[in-house]
Scaffold this active site. Sequence first.
Site, PDB file in Angstrom:
ATOM      1  N   HIS A   1       0.813  -1.221   0.000  1.00  0.00           N
ATOM      2  CA  HIS A   1       0.000   0.000   0.000  1.00  0.00           C
ATOM      3  C   HIS A   1       0.841   1.264   0.000  1.00  0.00           C
ATOM      4  O   HIS A   1       0.321   2.356   0.243  1.00  0.00           O
ATOM      5  CB  HIS A   1      -0.955   0.000   1.195  1.00  0.00           C
ATOM      6  CG  HIS A   1      -2.040  -1.019   1.086  1.00  0.00           C
ATOM      7  ND1 HIS A   1      -2.811  -1.434   2.159  1.00  0.00           N
ATOM      8  CD2 HIS A   1      -2.487  -1.738   0.014  1.00  0.00           C
ATOM      9  CE1 HIS A   1      -3.683  -2.341   1.747  1.00  0.00           C
ATOM     10  NE2 HIS A   1      -3.505  -2.539   0.458  1.00  0.00           N
TER      11      HIS A   1
ATOM     12  N   THR B   1      -4.414  -8.315  10.816  1.00  0.00           N
ATOM     13  CA  THR B   1      -5.228  -7.875   9.681  1.00  0.00           C
ATOM     14  C   THR B   1      -6.710  -8.109   9.975  1.00  0.00           C
ATOM     15  O   THR B   1      -7.075  -9.060  10.664  1.00  0.00           O
ATOM     16  CB  THR B   1      -4.844  -8.616   8.392  1.00  0.00           C
ATOM     17  OG1 THR B   1      -5.162 -10.003   8.535  1.00  0.00           O
ATOM     18  CG2 THR B   1      -3.356  -8.465   8.112  1.00  0.00           C
TER      19      THR B   1
END
EC number: 2.3.1.286
Length: 278
Positions: free
Chosen positions: A145, A213
């Site tokens: 990201h 996550t």
Amino acid sequence: MRIRHRLCRFRKSKHVRHQRFRSRIFHRDSAVAKEMKKPFVVVLTGAGISAESGIRTFRADDGLWEDHRVEDVATPEGYRRDPELVQRFYNERRRQLQQPDIAPNAAHFALADLEAVLGDNLVLITQNIDNLHERAGSKRVIHMHGELLKVRCTQSGQVLDWQGDLSADERCHCCQFPSPLRPHIVWFGEMPMGMDDIYQALAEADFFISIGTSGHVYPAAGFVHESHLHGAHTVELNLEPSQVESQFDEKHYGLASKVVPEYIREFLTTCGENRQGD
């Protein structure tokens, strides 16, 4: 913690495939290249691993990022509409990351220790845009990201290290016509970085370990399924069950600074014992 994983013995043919893959991503150490009995491990980390280090998660329960709509600060359209707002948002994140009280925690250091043992047999993928893995000692990190302490030219794509504030008027002079610099961040609607290397790693993995996550954001949430398709043993280390927890073979829950070092310590002990028994 009792680790329920298969023995660390692997077919030679699979390690030959690993060798080809690793040579494409990273420069390989010749001594490591000779070691053919280490498991090939893919680790994915998310916001949960950095939360104990003082990094605030962007998304709140009401869908806002630090009191901003996601559409305004984390999309290409938002950047085109109001680049000053977007730059201010990431300037604040950049300043926060560099505060003296922000530091890697035990989970980051445990993964650096794992890399020190496995070398190129570890692929570390992070959804986080901070640099805490690198500060803990990890040298090979795929930032799918992007990275907060980097910016890139909107024209050429050239990436530059950047620690200070960035204004909407800042220009990159690498092109014939100076172009704006933007945060080196993957916004919603953009393709994550390193996906070819990531999917190749998942296809070769003996173990896939997901840490901190939520399982909400794709494509990362689909990595456990992808690695399962290729026969990997899958592990979730998280504060609480993720949205995809049912797909994992093994699960351990608690603070990342506790469960990650415990798991890695026993993982390395078990693998070491199995290698000695070969």
